[in-house]
Design a protein around this motif. Structure first.
Motif, PDB file in Angstrom:
ATOM      1  N   LEU A 296       0.887  -1.255  -0.045  1.00 29.86           N
ATOM      2  CA  LEU A 296       0.066  -0.077   0.188  1.00 29.86           C
ATOM      3  C   LEU A 296       0.820   1.106  -0.135  1.00 29.86           C
ATOM      4  CD1 LEU A 296      -2.940  -1.251   2.430  1.00 29.86           C
ATOM      5  CD2 LEU A 296      -2.717  -1.423  -0.100  1.00 29.86           C
ATOM      6  N   LEU A 297       2.046   1.264   0.843  1.00 32.66           N
ATOM      7  CA  LEU A 297       2.842   2.448   0.668  1.00 32.66           C
ATOM      8  C   LEU A 297       3.352   2.498  -0.754  1.00 32.66           C
ATOM      9  CD1 LEU A 297       4.500   4.503   2.128  1.00 32.66           C
ATOM     10  CD2 LEU A 297       6.367   2.738   2.693  1.00 32.66           C
ATOM     11  N   LEU A 298       3.652   1.409  -1.319  1.00 30.64           N
ATOM     12  CA  LEU A 298       4.199   1.602  -2.829  1.00 30.64           C
ATOM     13  C   LEU A 298       3.114   2.077  -3.628  1.00 30.64           C
ATOM     14  CD1 LEU A 298       6.327   1.036  -4.824  1.00 30.64           C
ATOM     15  CD2 LEU A 298       5.568  -1.290  -4.889  1.00 30.64           C
ATOM     16  N   GLY A 299       1.843   1.956  -3.469  1.00 32.35           N
ATOM     17  CA  GLY A 299       0.951   2.278  -4.554  1.00 32.35           C
ATOM     18  C   GLY A 299       0.706   3.776  -4.000  1.00 32.35           C
ATOM     19  N   ASN A 300       0.766   4.092  -2.747  1.00 33.67           N
ATOM     20  CA  ASN A 300       0.595   5.509  -2.531  1.00 33.67           C
ATOM     21  C   ASN A 300       1.597   6.375  -2.845  1.00 33.67           C
ATOM     22  OD1 ASN A 300      -0.775   7.782  -1.098  1.00 33.67           O
ATOM     23  ND2 ASN A 300       0.215   7.067   0.958  1.00 33.67           N
ATOM     24  N   LEU A 301       2.721   5.820  -2.729  1.00 34.65           N
ATOM     25  CA  LEU A 301       4.089   6.689  -3.159  1.00 34.65           C
ATOM     26  C   LEU A 301       4.151   6.869  -4.762  1.00 34.65           C
ATOM     27  CD1 LEU A 301       7.127   7.858  -2.685  1.00 34.65           C
ATOM     28  CD2 LEU A 301       7.804   5.752  -3.189  1.00 34.65           C
ATOM     29  N   LEU A 302       3.821   5.814  -5.489  1.00 38.32           N
ATOM     30  CA  LEU A 302       3.633   6.251  -7.058  1.00 38.32           C
ATOM     31  C   LEU A 302       2.671   7.185  -7.357  1.00 38.32           C
ATOM     32  CD1 LEU A 302       3.694   2.547  -8.497  1.00 38.32           C
ATOM     33  CD2 LEU A 302       5.700   4.074  -8.118  1.00 38.32           C
ATOM     34  N   ALA A 303       1.355   7.271  -6.404  1.00 41.61           N
ATOM     35  CA  ALA A 303       0.007   7.966  -6.707  1.00 41.61           C
ATOM     36  C   ALA A 303       0.837   9.507  -6.480  1.00 41.61           C
ATOM     37  CB  ALA A 303      -0.887   7.863  -5.948  1.00 41.61           C
ATOM     38  N   CYS A 304       1.478   9.546  -5.210  1.00 39.57           N
ATOM     39  CA  CYS A 304       1.914  11.027  -4.826  1.00 39.57           C
ATOM     40  C   CYS A 304       2.862  11.672  -5.955  1.00 39.57           C
ATOM     41  CB  CYS A 304       2.386  10.838  -3.304  1.00 39.57           C
ATOM     42  SG  CYS A 304       1.091  10.779  -2.249  1.00 39.57           S
ATOM     43  N   ALA A 305       3.833  10.701  -6.214  1.00 35.27           N
ATOM     44  CA  ALA A 305       4.698  11.210  -7.074  1.00 35.27           C
ATOM     45  C   ALA A 305       4.143  11.595  -8.499  1.00 35.27           C
ATOM     46  CB  ALA A 305       5.723  10.116  -7.402  1.00 35.27           C
ATOM     47  N   SER A 306       3.119  10.830  -9.054  1.00 29.68           N
ATOM     48  CA  SER A 306       2.331  11.369 -10.334  1.00 29.68           C
ATOM     49  C   SER A 306       1.666  12.530 -10.131  1.00 29.68           C
ATOM     50  CB  SER A 306       1.495   9.949 -10.631  1.00 29.68           C
ATOM     51  OG  SER A 306       2.438   8.961 -10.812  1.00 29.68           O
ATOM     52  N   ILE A 307       1.222  12.797  -9.045  1.00 30.81           N
ATOM     53  CA  ILE A 307       0.530  13.935  -8.792  1.00 30.81           C
ATOM     54  C   ILE A 307       1.403  15.188  -8.762  1.00 30.81           C
ATOM     55  CG2 ILE A 307      -0.896  15.370  -7.025  1.00 30.81           C
ATOM     56  CD1 ILE A 307      -2.114  12.694  -6.237  1.00 30.81           C
ATOM     57  N   ARG A 308       2.634  15.100  -8.274  1.00 32.51           N
ATOM     58  CA  ARG A 308       3.585  15.790  -8.161  1.00 32.51           C
ATOM     59  C   ARG A 308       4.034  16.480  -9.558  1.00 32.51           C
ATOM     60  NH1 ARG A 308       6.895  17.743  -4.577  1.00 32.51           N
ATOM     61  NH2 ARG A 308       6.611  17.298  -2.392  1.00 32.51           N
TER      62      ARG A 308
ATOM     63  N   ASN B  99       9.945  -2.811  -1.314  1.00 30.84           N
ATOM     64  CA  ASN B  99       8.830  -2.021  -2.143  1.00 30.84           C
ATOM     65  C   ASN B  99       9.663  -0.833  -2.820  1.00 30.84           C
ATOM     66  OD1 ASN B  99       9.432  -0.697   0.575  1.00 30.84           O
ATOM     67  ND2 ASN B  99       7.186  -0.050   0.583  1.00 30.84           N
ATOM     68  N   MET B 100      10.598  -0.405  -2.139  1.00 36.85           N
ATOM     69  CA  MET B 100      11.348   0.768  -2.899  1.00 36.85           C
ATOM     70  C   MET B 100      12.382   0.343  -3.965  1.00 36.85           C
ATOM     71  SD  MET B 100      10.514   3.359  -1.255  1.00 36.85           S
ATOM     72  CE  MET B 100       8.885   2.835  -0.685  1.00 36.85           C
ATOM     73  N   VAL B 101      12.682  -1.097  -3.940  1.00 35.18           N
ATOM     74  CA  VAL B 101      13.430  -1.666  -4.921  1.00 35.18           C
ATOM     75  C   VAL B 101      12.613  -1.653  -6.239  1.00 35.18           C
ATOM     76  CG1 VAL B 101      14.693  -3.554  -5.874  1.00 35.18           C
ATOM     77  CG2 VAL B 101      14.831  -2.726  -3.682  1.00 35.18           C
ATOM     78  N   ALA B 102      11.291  -1.922  -5.777  1.00 34.57           N
ATOM     79  CA  ALA B 102      10.083  -2.218  -7.047  1.00 34.57           C
ATOM     80  C   ALA B 102       9.758  -0.783  -7.821  1.00 34.57           C
ATOM     81  CB  ALA B 102       8.847  -2.830  -6.468  1.00 34.57           C
ATOM     82  N   ALA B 103       9.779   0.166  -6.541  1.00 35.05           N
ATOM     83  CA  ALA B 103       9.635   1.483  -7.214  1.00 35.05           C
ATOM     84  C   ALA B 103      10.256   1.892  -8.133  1.00 35.05           C
ATOM     85  CB  ALA B 103       9.280   2.360  -5.948  1.00 35.05           C
ATOM     86  N   GLY B 104      11.610   1.732  -7.837  1.00 38.49           N
ATOM     87  CA  GLY B 104      12.757   2.207  -8.749  1.00 38.49           C
ATOM     88  C   GLY B 104      12.690   1.473 -10.116  1.00 38.49           C
ATOM     89  N   ALA B 105      12.647   0.259 -10.117  1.00 40.87           N
ATOM     90  CA  ALA B 105      12.353  -0.520 -11.268  1.00 40.87           C
ATOM     91  C   ALA B 105      11.245  -0.227 -12.011  1.00 40.87           C
ATOM     92  CB  ALA B 105      12.594  -2.025 -10.836  1.00 40.87           C
ATOM     93  N   TRP B 106      10.177  -0.032 -11.430  1.00 41.88           N
ATOM     94  CA  TRP B 106       8.943   0.114 -12.323  1.00 41.88           C
ATOM     95  C   TRP B 106       9.056   1.628 -12.737  1.00 41.88           C
ATOM     96  CZ3 TRP B 106       5.123   3.932 -11.946  1.00 41.88           C
ATOM     97  CH2 TRP B 106       3.857   3.580 -12.609  1.00 41.88           C
ATOM     98  N   ALA B 107       9.529   2.525 -11.998  1.00 39.19           N
ATOM     99  CA  ALA B 107       9.557   3.858 -12.571  1.00 39.19           C
ATOM    100  C   ALA B 107      10.541   4.139 -13.757  1.00 39.19           C
ATOM    101  CB  ALA B 107      10.032   4.981 -11.548  1.00 39.19           C
TER     102      ALA B 107
END
Length: 180
Positions: free
Chosen positions: A16-28, A129-137
């Protein structure tokens, strides 16, 4: 741009933190976003999923039947959700928790990363989750790593801001696995 990603794992992996992070970064970055979390009655160990839709236009619905991309953080999630990925889509899989090789499919591009080992190399197993965030981005180009870094201040409680440098390092390590 209109991109959706389905994220699945178990409670405690930071789904859930990962999803929230992707959402907040996209809003930014000025995009319209929906974030749709779901989890079982257990906070730790139960199934946890979320869907994030990122678009330059209005988001019609947070519900996605067949996602373009999926981040699957454990074996059970791969077994349950891999087949839902749209043809031409992308699956980011945590191979650390796979009992069998990551599935191969001609219609879905698969990137398997031993995320647990990478997180431990960075310094904390909770950074999967942060490893995943970086790879996905990096793979999708949907958000910049700098936006993810800035969004960490919004999604993490202030008492955890001292861990932001570790989170950023984990994102960079994940991004390094993406070659194209």
């Amino acid at each position: 741009m209109n991109l959706d990603v389905f994220i699945a794992g178990y409670g405690g992996q930071g789904v859930l933190l990962l999803g929230n992070l992707l959402a907040c970064a996209s809003i930014r970055e000025g995009r319209n976003v929906s974030y749709f979390p779901a989890y079982g009655v257990e906070k730790r160990g139960g199934a946890a999923t979320c869907t994030v839709v990122i678009s330059d236009a209005e988001v019609g619905s947070p519900v996605v039947g067949r996602p373009q991309a999926a981040i699957l953080l454990n074996q059970a999630s791969v077994e349950k959700y891999f087949e839902r990925i749209r043809p031409g889509g992308f699956a980011l899989i945590n191979s650390s928790l796979m009992e069998a090789p990551a599935p191969a499919c001609a219609q879905v591009e698969v990137l398997a990363i031993a995320m647990n080992e990478v997180a431990l190399e960075v310094g904390d197993a909770r950074l999967v989750n942060m490893v995943a965030a970086g790879a996905w981005a990096k793979k999708t180009g949907a958000v910049q790593l700098s936006s993810l870094e800035q969004a960490l201040r919004e999604v993490l409680p202030e008492r955890n801001h001292r861990f932001i440098p570790l989170n950023v390092e984990a994102m960079k390590r994940g991004a390094a696995f993406v070659t194209s």
